[in-house]
Design a protein around this motif. Sequence first.
Motif, mmCIF file in Angstrom:
data_model
loop_
_atom_site.group_PDB
_atom_site.id
_atom_site.type_symbol
_atom_site.label_atom_id
_atom_site.label_comp_id
_atom_site.label_asym_id
_atom_site.label_seq_id
_atom_site.Cartn_x
_atom_site.Cartn_y
_atom_site.Cartn_z
ATOM 1 N N GLU A 147 -3.342 15.521 15.783
ATOM 2 C CA GLU A 147 -2.076 14.875 16.128
ATOM 3 C C GLU A 147 -2.257 13.352 16.151
ATOM 4 O O GLU A 147 -3.224 12.833 16.713
ATOM 5 C CB GLU A 147 -1.592 15.357 17.492
ATOM 6 C CG GLU A 147 -0.189 14.904 17.799
ATOM 7 C CD GLU A 147 0.346 15.526 19.078
ATOM 8 O OE1 GLU A 147 1.088 14.828 19.767
ATOM 9 O OE2 GLU A 147 0.008 16.681 19.367
ATOM 10 N N GLY A 148 -1.344 12.648 15.532
ATOM 11 C CA GLY A 148 -1.387 11.192 15.504
ATOM 12 C C GLY A 148 -2.275 10.607 14.422
ATOM 13 O O GLY A 148 -2.386 9.385 14.301
ATOM 14 N N VAL A 203 3.832 -1.139 3.793
ATOM 15 C CA VAL A 203 3.193 0.166 3.665
ATOM 16 C C VAL A 203 4.321 1.180 3.528
ATOM 17 O O VAL A 203 5.218 1.235 4.376
ATOM 18 C CB VAL A 203 2.306 0.501 4.884
ATOM 19 C CG1 VAL A 203 1.701 1.882 4.742
ATOM 20 C CG2 VAL A 203 1.221 -0.556 5.052
ATOM 21 N N VAL A 204 4.278 1.942 2.435
ATOM 22 C CA VAL A 204 5.320 2.928 2.174
ATOM 23 C C VAL A 204 4.677 4.250 1.781
ATOM 24 O O VAL A 204 3.501 4.292 1.424
ATOM 25 C CB VAL A 204 6.275 2.454 1.051
ATOM 26 C CG1 VAL A 204 7.028 1.213 1.470
ATOM 27 C CG2 VAL A 204 5.525 2.205 -0.242
ATOM 28 N N GLU A 205 5.465 5.315 1.836
ATOM 29 C CA GLU A 205 4.983 6.616 1.397
ATOM 30 C C GLU A 205 5.584 6.929 0.042
ATOM 31 O O GLU A 205 6.708 6.544 -0.252
ATOM 32 C CB GLU A 205 5.389 7.702 2.394
ATOM 33 C CG GLU A 205 4.650 7.625 3.700
ATOM 34 C CD GLU A 205 4.973 8.789 4.613
ATOM 35 O OE1 GLU A 205 5.390 9.848 4.120
ATOM 36 O OE2 GLU A 205 4.792 8.618 5.829
ATOM 37 N N GLY A 206 4.800 7.626 -0.783
ATOM 38 C CA GLY A 206 5.308 8.037 -2.080
ATOM 39 C C GLY A 206 4.184 8.295 -3.058
ATOM 40 O O GLY A 206 3.013 8.325 -2.700
ATOM 41 N N HIS A 207 4.565 8.444 -4.306
ATOM 42 C CA HIS A 207 3.620 8.609 -5.406
ATOM 43 C C HIS A 207 3.231 7.205 -5.871
ATOM 44 O O HIS A 207 4.110 6.370 -6.132
ATOM 45 C CB HIS A 207 4.273 9.403 -6.539
ATOM 46 C CG HIS A 207 3.374 9.606 -7.697
ATOM 47 N ND1 HIS A 207 3.290 8.690 -8.724
ATOM 48 C CD2 HIS A 207 2.512 10.598 -7.989
ATOM 49 C CE1 HIS A 207 2.411 9.122 -9.609
ATOM 50 N NE2 HIS A 207 1.925 10.279 -9.183
ATOM 51 N N ALA A 209 -1.479 2.505 10.922
ATOM 52 C CA ALA A 209 -1.722 1.307 11.741
ATOM 53 C C ALA A 209 -2.963 0.563 11.255
ATOM 54 O O ALA A 209 -2.970 -0.673 11.199
ATOM 55 C CB ALA A 209 -1.864 1.695 13.211
ATOM 56 N N ASN A 210 -4.014 1.288 10.890
ATOM 57 C CA ASN A 210 -5.235 0.660 10.362
ATOM 58 C C ASN A 210 -4.959 -0.031 9.033
ATOM 59 O O ASN A 210 -5.482 -1.120 8.770
ATOM 60 C CB ASN A 210 -6.346 1.692 10.193
ATOM 61 C CG ASN A 210 -6.928 2.134 11.519
ATOM 62 O OD1 ASN A 210 -6.839 1.431 12.513
ATOM 63 N ND2 ASN A 210 -7.502 3.330 11.538
ATOM 64 N N HIS A 225 0.857 -1.181 0.000
ATOM 65 C CA HIS A 225 0.000 0.000 0.000
ATOM 66 C C HIS A 225 0.891 1.229 0.000
ATOM 67 O O HIS A 225 1.824 1.327 0.804
ATOM 68 C CB HIS A 225 -0.921 0.043 1.223
ATOM 69 C CG HIS A 225 -1.767 1.277 1.248
ATOM 70 N ND1 HIS A 225 -2.874 1.419 0.447
ATOM 71 C CD2 HIS A 225 -1.627 2.432 1.931
ATOM 72 C CE1 HIS A 225 -3.403 2.616 0.657
ATOM 73 N NE2 HIS A 225 -2.656 3.248 1.549
ATOM 74 N N VAL A 226 0.615 2.147 -0.912
ATOM 75 C CA VAL A 226 1.374 3.385 -1.000
ATOM 76 C C VAL A 226 0.527 4.507 -0.414
ATOM 77 O O VAL A 226 -0.553 4.797 -0.919
ATOM 78 C CB VAL A 226 1.757 3.717 -2.456
ATOM 79 C CG1 VAL A 226 2.555 5.015 -2.511
ATOM 80 C CG2 VAL A 226 2.532 2.569 -3.097
#
Length: 135
Positions: free
Chosen positions: A53-54, A81-85, A61-62, A38-39
């Motif tokens: 906040e949080g 789970v990663v961050e990005g485009h 986490a979900n 999941h990105v």
Amino acid sequence: MYKNILVPVSYEADRNAQGAMEIAKALCTEGGSITCLHVMEQLPKYATEYLPEGHLEAAKANIVASLKALVEGVDGATTRVVEGHSSRTILTHADNNDIDLIIVASHQPGMQDYLLGSTAAKVVRHAKCAVHVLR
């Protein structure tokens, strides 16, 4: 049959993550691996200032819990789970991890997809491996 399958998972209402996993299980060779990815799109800094906040940590986490439920009982399945485009991150992950099949759930294209292109369309156009699109 495929040895290393990537299943990008989006939580938009019209995506069929469970169907993509069923296809992955059917096409995965014995001893192969399936990665559910999941990105999380990066939000602009000004937008994150308005979130409680949080909030992002709770959302992540979900998502992790949901992905773990999706792969529960599937031999050789892992989650990330990663961050990005979205499309760039999926393609980079596939290139860096010897993925031989990407299974991506797509939606019926609308006018905006013809002008800008959906994530699935970008993955199909630029992937260096086989891509299975599930509608």
